[in-house]
Design a protein around this motif. Sequence first.
Motif, short mmCIF file in Angstrom:
data_model
loop_
_atom_site.label_atom_id
_atom_site.label_comp_id
_atom_site.label_asym_id
_atom_site.label_seq_id
_atom_site.Cartn_x
_atom_site.Cartn_y
_atom_site.Cartn_z
N LEU A 88 28.98 -21.53 -43.70
CA LEU A 88 29.10 -20.19 -44.28
C LEU A 88 27.91 -19.95 -45.19
O LEU A 88 27.58 -20.79 -46.04
N ARG B 23 24.88 -17.97 -28.32
CA ARG B 23 25.92 -17.73 -29.31
C ARG B 23 26.96 -16.79 -28.72
O ARG B 23 26.68 -16.02 -27.80
N ALA C 260 30.21 -14.37 -30.28
CA ALA C 260 31.09 -13.86 -31.32
C ALA C 260 32.42 -13.47 -30.67
O ALA C 260 32.46 -13.19 -29.47
N PRO D 231 24.96 -10.46 -41.19
CA PRO D 231 26.36 -10.61 -40.77
C PRO D 231 26.52 -10.59 -39.24
O PRO D 231 27.40 -11.28 -38.71
N ASP E 145 24.80 -12.03 -37.16
CA ASP E 145 24.48 -13.34 -36.59
C ASP E 145 25.70 -14.25 -36.54
O ASP E 145 25.64 -15.35 -36.00
N THR E 146 26.80 -13.79 -37.13
CA THR E 146 28.03 -14.59 -37.13
C THR E 146 28.51 -14.84 -35.71
O THR E 146 28.69 -13.90 -34.92
N GLN F 103 30.14 -23.32 -35.74
CA GLN F 103 30.39 -21.99 -36.27
C GLN F 103 29.37 -21.62 -37.34
O GLN F 103 29.12 -22.40 -38.27
N THR G 238 28.83 -18.46 -40.00
CA THR G 238 29.42 -17.27 -40.57
C THR G 238 28.52 -16.74 -41.68
O THR G 238 28.18 -17.48 -42.61
N VAL G 239 28.13 -15.48 -41.55
CA VAL G 239 27.24 -14.86 -42.53
C VAL G 239 28.03 -13.76 -43.23
O VAL G 239 28.47 -12.80 -42.59
N SER G 240 28.20 -13.90 -44.52
CA SER G 240 28.96 -12.90 -45.28
C SER G 240 28.03 -11.84 -45.85
O SER G 240 26.88 -12.12 -46.19
#
Length: 127
Positions: A11, A38, A40, A88, A90-91, A122, A124-126
């Motif tokens: 993350l 990737r 999603a 985000p 890129d998540t 995984q 995850t980009v917030s």
Amino acid sequence: QVQLVESGGGLVQAGGSLRLSCAASGRTAISRSVAWFRQAPGTEREFVAAIRWSGGLISYADSVKGRFTISRDNAENTVYLQMNSLKPEDTAVYYCAADRRSFRVLLTTDGDEYGSWGQGTQVTVSS
């Protein structure tokens, strides 16, 4: 047969960086081009980047050009994906994959041409 194990996901806040690793094993690992894909949730698998077995040819998806860098260390049988300026969007779960063919001259972005896949990591980009 080539076995692949990804690591390095996690993350991170938007604008941050991560480095993914793909450790390859198997007698022919060093002769295979390797790509990152990737996926999603609810979307199709997407090509991200690829590097030829010799390291002399690289390809990126337009969405990651200038932000991601793929490299390989054949002495360590490892391929890296350095991801900077993460967004985000890129998540996703990131997978590395090895080409079905050894010593392919050109790179392919077609996932069906890659015969060995890792388990995924995984990212995850917030916002």
